[in-house]
Enzyme design. Structure first.
Site, mmCIF file in Angstrom:
data_model
loop_
_atom_site.group_PDB
_atom_site.id
_atom_site.type_symbol
_atom_site.label_atom_id
_atom_site.label_comp_id
_atom_site.label_asym_id
_atom_site.label_seq_id
_atom_site.Cartn_x
_atom_site.Cartn_y
_atom_site.Cartn_z
ATOM 1 N N HIS A 138 -0.585 -12.822 27.270
ATOM 2 C CA HIS A 138 -1.469 -13.953 26.995
ATOM 3 C C HIS A 138 -2.337 -13.687 25.778
ATOM 4 O O HIS A 138 -2.259 -12.633 25.141
ATOM 5 C CB HIS A 138 -2.344 -14.246 28.224
ATOM 6 C CG HIS A 138 -3.206 -13.106 28.672
ATOM 7 N ND1 HIS A 138 -4.235 -12.583 27.933
ATOM 8 C CD2 HIS A 138 -3.191 -12.374 29.830
ATOM 9 C CE1 HIS A 138 -4.828 -11.607 28.586
ATOM 10 N NE2 HIS A 138 -4.203 -11.445 29.744
ATOM 11 N N CYS A 146 -2.407 -6.518 31.805
ATOM 12 C CA CYS A 146 -1.557 -7.435 31.050
ATOM 13 C C CYS A 146 -1.318 -6.900 29.643
ATOM 14 O O CYS A 146 -1.816 -5.853 29.255
ATOM 15 C CB CYS A 146 -2.207 -8.818 30.978
ATOM 16 S SG CYS A 146 -2.458 -9.607 32.582
#
Length: 505
Positions: A138, A146
């Site tokens: 993202h 992430c």
């Protein structure tokens, strides 16, 4: 009634997706030009590879010859955890392995600008009892397990994935590695407990390297299997279960031969590196993840953490380079290893006066012990050169030996051969520093350091703070340059991403 509510929810999502400007940004002109140069179609399949240690994300795209070629490499702004696979919920680890990204995993309404779900845990992870959810690639340059990019970067990557779905690709493959699986990196991490897992996924890495085709991935007996096909006498394709025994399968001979050839070469190089004593990478550093050097250079007191950049490139060299996108002010760089900071060598204690006469100092170093005669070599030479009676022989403890003081005029005259000689004498014959005599303290010979002016405290380099561009559509046309007004409703064709994949969450 429940069904009608669900349908209403789907309709609401479909409407919101159709008006989402961020998710429908066009592929930048520079990327389109690169596709033309590499003989690629806009809507041909893509493949993504991630490398933690190098902090890079690669987007590969299928050319018209059927093979994948590297389209663009993106520096990763932030990844968290350590080198190694994700094991459980909350361990802050970014996943490693092979994952499949379909349209339903694309999130145009992400809290982090745009994102797509990696698909962790896959069947292999589940077979080992590994847990975790919502592991994304993202924007926003902030990570808790992430892979975080800048908003401009994820907008560009998202557009490439979207176009591949328009072209008929049902899902694109995501390959996540701890590092590029080279003999050098394998040798550096040879003592890491994750090495058996890394050797297993290196098999898939090698399949892609030699074929430039997306490797077919299956799981059985709690392991990865790549490019498996049914045997010649089988009537149907083998059925794989990650927790069950492997079915009968074969791997195409041409692929097997190419992979074996590459692996033999890698293993020979690996053996040479180990034999010559290639240093082993340090483990358990206590650093949470890493970031690419291009981003660390823009953040005051920034650190790359567990990431490594290209050799010969320092943060200072990258400080003036343009960042590939907007770096938010809340970015938290990897924390430095406090143990290594504590064990760092003390500041240099070399006297300032010693720098001026390197050639002379080499000669007087052997003469310094001659201290028993008051009319020694240095005293006589000093008087001949106009230095007066200096206490060049006062290396013994008695206080009276430091009674003689050189003329004060020597500190105000321009540098001469005499002053340089005296500087060298002061360097190698401790006890004759005028500042020490004036203070009448600091009995230790090394007190000449007191003559060094205090350096001002270093302040954080505020020049490295990145400026936020007005818009964030892409990084291909230059970081921070806007090509579309944010929030404007784009013109969407009837064959749009939203009309075809309205169920995207």
């Amino acid at each position: 009634m429940t069904a009608s509510v669900l349908l209403a929810g789907c309709d609401t999502d479909q409407v919101s997706l159709a008006t989402n400007a961020k998710a429908n940004q066009p592929v930048p002109p520079k990327l389109l030009a690169a596709m033309v140069e590499k003989d690629m179609d806009l809507q041909s399949p893509i493949l993504v590879r991630l490398f933690k240690q190098e902090a890079e994300l690669e987007v590969w795209k299928q050319a018209r010859n059927g093979q994948f070629a590297l389209l663009k490499t993106y520096p990763i702004c932030r990844w968290s955890g350590d080198l190694g696979p994700k094991v459980r919920e909350g361990d802050r680890q970014a996943p490693e392995g092979f994952y499949s990204i379909n349209p339903s995993q694309m999130n145009p309404q992400s809290a982090y600008y745009l994102s797509f779900n990696t698909g962790y845990p896959n069947a292999f992870d589940k077979a080992l009892g590994r847990t975790g959810s919502q592991l994304m690639v993202h924007g926003d340059c902030s990570s808790r397990g992430c892979y975080a990019m800048t908003d401009e970067q994820i907008a560009e990557i998202y557009s490439l994935g979207r176009e591949s779905f328009f072209g008929g690709q049902k899902a694109f493959q995501l390959q996540a590695y701890p590092f590029k699986m080279t003999p050098v990196n394998m040798a550096k991490h040879r003592n890491n407990p994750n090495m058996p897992f890394w050797k297993m996924i290196k098999e898939g890495y090698d399949h892609f390297e030699v074929t430039r085709q997306e490797p077919k991935v299956d799981f059985c007996e709690k392991k990865y299997v790549f490019d498996a096909a049914k045997p010649a006498d089988a009537k149907r394709d083998p059925v794989f279960d990650a927790s069950a025994k492997c079915p009968a399968y074969v791997i195409p001979e041409d692929v097997v031969a190419a992979v074996r050839g590459k692996q033999a070469k890698d293993e020979a190089e690996y053996a040479k590196l180990v034999a010559k004593g290639t240093p082993v990478a340090r483990m358990n550093t206590g650093i949470d993840g890493g970031m690419n050097k291009i981003f660390a250079a823009k953040i005051p007191e920034g650190s790359t953490g567990l990431s490594e950049g290209a050799e010969g490139t320092t943060l200072q060299m990258l400080a003036m380079a343009k960042a590939p996108g907007t770096i938010p002010g809340h970015v938290n760089p990897p924390k430095p290893n406090l143990d290594s900071v504590a064990s760092a060598p003390a500041p240099q204690e070399e006297p300032v006066v010693a720098v001026s006469a390197p050639a002379t100092s080499a000669r007087v170093a052997t003469a310094a012990p001659t201290t028993e005669k008051s009319g020694g070599f240095f005293s006589n030479l000093g008087r001949k050169m106009g230095m007066g009676s200096s206490d060049t022989t006062a290396t013994t403890p008695p206080p009276q030996a430091t009674a003689s003081v050189a003329p004060a005029t020597t500190t105000t005259t321009p540098p001469t051969a005499a002053s340089r000689l005296k500087a060298a004498v002061t360097r190698f014959v401790p006890g004759h520093d005028k500042s020490k005599e004036a203070a009448k303290d600091a009995p230790k010979p090394a007190a000449t350091v007191a003559a060094k002016p205090a350096e001002p405290a270093k302040q954080p380099d505020t020049r490295l703070a990145a400026t936020r561009p007005a818009l964030k559509p892409s990084v291909a046309d230059g970081a921070g340059e806007a090509t579309q007004i944010m929030g404007a409703a784009p013109v969407i064709s009837s064959n749009s991403f939203d009309s075809r994949f309205g169920a995207v969450k």
